[in-house]
Design a protein around this motif. Structure first.
Motif, short mmCIF file in Angstrom:
data_model
loop_
_atom_site.label_atom_id
_atom_site.label_comp_id
_atom_site.label_asym_id
_atom_site.label_seq_id
_atom_site.Cartn_x
_atom_site.Cartn_y
_atom_site.Cartn_z
N LEU A 75 32.75 38.13 36.52
CA LEU A 75 34.11 37.70 36.21
C LEU A 75 34.57 38.26 34.87
O LEU A 75 35.75 38.50 34.65
CB LEU A 75 34.16 36.16 36.18
CG LEU A 75 35.41 35.53 36.78
CD1 LEU A 75 35.55 35.88 38.24
CD2 LEU A 75 35.39 34.04 36.60
N LYS A 76 33.60 38.47 33.99
CA LYS A 76 33.95 38.90 32.64
C LYS A 76 34.21 40.40 32.54
O LYS A 76 34.59 40.89 31.48
CB LYS A 76 32.84 38.50 31.66
CG LYS A 76 32.82 37.00 31.45
CD LYS A 76 31.85 36.59 30.36
CE LYS A 76 32.08 35.13 29.97
NZ LYS A 76 30.98 34.58 29.19
N HIS A 81 41.62 39.69 34.02
CA HIS A 81 41.21 38.84 35.12
C HIS A 81 40.50 37.58 34.61
O HIS A 81 40.84 36.47 35.00
CB HIS A 81 40.27 39.65 36.03
CG HIS A 81 40.06 39.04 37.37
ND1 HIS A 81 41.08 38.89 38.28
CD2 HIS A 81 38.95 38.53 37.97
CE1 HIS A 81 40.59 38.32 39.38
NE2 HIS A 81 39.32 38.10 39.21
N VAL A 82 39.55 37.76 33.73
CA VAL A 82 38.79 36.62 33.22
C VAL A 82 39.71 35.71 32.40
O VAL A 82 39.62 34.48 32.47
CB VAL A 82 37.56 37.05 32.39
CG1 VAL A 82 37.95 37.73 31.10
CG2 VAL A 82 36.67 35.86 32.11
N LYS A 83 40.63 36.32 31.67
CA LYS A 83 41.57 35.54 30.87
C LYS A 83 42.41 34.65 31.77
O LYS A 83 42.70 33.50 31.48
CB LYS A 83 42.48 36.48 30.06
CG LYS A 83 42.89 35.93 28.72
CD LYS A 83 43.63 36.98 27.89
CE LYS A 83 45.13 36.91 28.11
NZ LYS A 83 45.87 38.04 27.53
N GLY A 84 42.80 35.21 32.91
CA GLY A 84 43.66 34.49 33.84
C GLY A 84 42.95 33.38 34.60
O GLY A 84 43.53 32.34 34.86
N PHE A 85 41.69 33.62 34.94
CA PHE A 85 41.04 32.69 35.86
C PHE A 85 39.96 31.78 35.26
O PHE A 85 39.76 30.67 35.74
CB PHE A 85 40.46 33.44 37.06
CG PHE A 85 41.50 33.86 38.04
CD1 PHE A 85 42.14 32.91 38.81
CD2 PHE A 85 41.87 35.19 38.17
CE1 PHE A 85 43.13 33.27 39.71
CE2 PHE A 85 42.86 35.56 39.07
CZ PHE A 85 43.49 34.60 39.84
N ALA A 86 39.26 32.25 34.23
CA ALA A 86 38.14 31.47 33.69
C ALA A 86 38.49 30.02 33.37
O ALA A 86 37.71 29.12 33.67
CB ALA A 86 37.56 32.17 32.47
#
Length: 475
Positions: A75-76, A81-86
């Motif tokens: 995910l990282k 992407h990681v900023k949006g979903f983590a």
RNA sequence: CGGAGCGUGGCGCAGUCCGGAUAGCGCACCUGAAUGGGGUUCAGGGGGUCGUGAGUUCAAAUCUCACCGCUCCGACCA
């Protein structure tokens, strides 16, 4: 209480919840934000899903299944992407009482795990394109949840395609949003705006996001499907390269796209009225409900015999019907029950009708009853279902157009948003302006319309503009 | 996370302010009978640790404190 649902005009949100619960589409699950989809609601979802699935397959896509557990490191790999979903991910940290070396994220979406596999599968342009879709559950721990519209866990399909060229991927993303449009308009009878998202609203990790947006009964917008052109972002993150025809290494181009159980919520809020649900015939679990009426055994056998006369013909015409011959409830109770559940057409047949050799047809979407002869029953029903399907779309389109306004300045926009409705306006503003408008009015740019050739003046900056956008408050 | 509200038979609520006797109502459920073309009527019946824990009191659904949970309204999202 017990009877009916809250009126839309009194409290639309309450109306919505009442309808979902009373129509037995879904119920609250024991864990906050989760939902049990009940058989009737699931049947509705299945119908929508099957239509979509067939469309995907006809356009060359195949189904597959990827695991729901994603290593944290995956995910990282893609920063946006990681900023949006983590922040909204559920994470497994312990297994069998022992702490894991690397936490496992429950998929909030599957780009990362799928691209980790694509790396193994793609070497040459000959391996492309890959056109895979999967029907799965995903988890996003949202702050506020609403049945079907935003639940902690939900069902969806996610398509993930890999291409050798940017233009081919771009074409794919556009092809899919067109499929979504057809699904919404031709089957769910729900008119949608098709267009692109602004940078502020696009998917985390996408180059461009395309969307279909519908107007709900309270004049708010609902994003019902999105298709993303991802460029080479995920290929870079997962180092997915291929040798092109010139024997040169290149990153793969990607798309991803999805529609979810939110579609069910969209149908409810597009067509429903104060009595409850109204379902478009093409997706309704039962297209008609037949309510036999009798007082004694003699009448009972006569009525059932009459139904038997056109039952077979209904089947051969592929009409989904239910004969509600439950003797525990009265006809009046059944009328109400099936109205809440939104069955498009009701058929009544009793002793009085037998005398005249007729049946009674009652549409869910408009008032009044119609009498047709027993001989023509199946044929009339089939025709009427078609009419209902078309009328529902027309009605929804008419509602949207009546509540859509063009504006030439910011004050006008504020007024429209305040009163409720869509704003259609020329726009060339930037992200900061968009954010300011959102802050001041709560409205966002739902989409930048496709297929738009006119030129005009931006209502906000007063600069020449060739793009028309839809502004609205949204779910 | 900020604001508001709510936890009492399966569901929805009253009772809580101002402590007191067997905790009450509607729906749902069970039995029987009559009904049956717009949520039928009558009679009888079963079911409740009053969210959890502690405290005050002769006595707590009711007062105090803590905790837990849920719903709604805002910022995020399919």
């Amino acid at each position: 209480m017990a009877k009916g649902v809250t009126k839309q005009s009194v409290d639309f949100a309450k109306w919505y919840t009442d309808v979902v619960l009373k129509a037995e589409l879904a119920d609250y699950g024991p864990v906050k934000g989760t939902m049990v989809i009940r058989p009737y609601g699931y049947a509705l979802w299945e119908n929508i899903r099957n239509i979509a699935d067939e469309m995907f397959k006809k356009s060359g896509h195949v189904n597959a299944y990827f695991p729901m557990f994603i290593p944290e490191s995956f995910l990282k790999k893609e920063a946006e992407h990681v900023k949006g979903f983590a922040p909204e991910c559920a994470v497994v940290t312990h297994v069998g009482g022992k702490k894991l070396k690397e936490p496992l994220y429950i998929r909030p979406t599957s780009e990362t795990i799928i691209w980790s596999m694509y790396k193994k599968w793609i070497n040459s342009y000959r391996d492309l394109p890959i056109l895979i879709n999967q029907w799965v559950n995903i988890v996003r721990w949202e702050m506020r949840t609403r049945l079907f519209l935003r639940t902690t866990e939900f069902l969806w399909q996610e398509g993930h395609t890999a291409h050798a060229t940017a233009s081919e991927a771009e074409e794919e993303a556009r092809k899919i949003i067109e499929i979504y449009r057809q699904l919404a308009e031709n089957y769910m009878a729900m008119p949608v705006h098709v267009g692109g998202k602004t940078d502020a609203e696009k998917f985390a990790g996408a180059v461009r996001t395309y969307t279909i947006e519908a107007m709900m009964g309270d004049k708010k917008a609902l994003q019902v499907g999105t298709s993303h052109y991802l460029g080479q972002n995920f290929a870079r993150a997962f180092d997915v390269t291929f040798l092109n025809t010139e024997n040169k290494i290149e990153y793969v181009y990607a798309t991803s796209w999805g529609v979810s159980t939110r579609l069910v919520g969209a149908v409810i809020m597009t067509h429903g009225d104060d009595k409850g649900l109204i379902l478009p015939p093409k997706i309704a679990p039962y297209q008609i409900v037949i309510i036999p009426i009798w007082k004694n055994d003699k009448e009972k056998s006569q009525v059932l015999e009459a139904i038997g006369k056109f039952r077979g013909e209904l089947k051969s015409r592929n009409i989904r019907y239910l004969v509600d011959d439950n003797e525990q409830t009265s006809p009046g109770w059944k009328f109400n029950q099936w109205e809440v559940k939104g069955v498009p057409l009701r058929v009544e047949i009793g002793p009085r009708d037998l005398e005249k050799n007729q049946i009674v047809l009652v549409r869910r979407d408009i008032k009044g009853r119609k009498f047709v002869s027993l001989e023509k029953a199946a044929e009339s029903i089939e025709k009427l279902l078609e009419t209902i399907q078309n009328d529902l779309f027309k009605k929804a389109l008419d509602f949207r157009e009546k509540n859509t306004f063009s504006v030439e300045n910011y004050d006008d926009l504020k007024k429209v948003i305040e009163d409720g409705g869509f704003v259609k306006a020329f726009w060339v503003g930037n992200g900061d302006m968009e954010a300011k408008i959102q802050q001041e009015t709560k409205a966002t740019i739902r989409c930048i319309l496709f297929d738009q050739k006119d030129k005009g003046t931006c209502f906000y900056t007063k600069k020449p503009a060739d793009k028309i956008t839809i502004f609205a408050k949204s779910y």
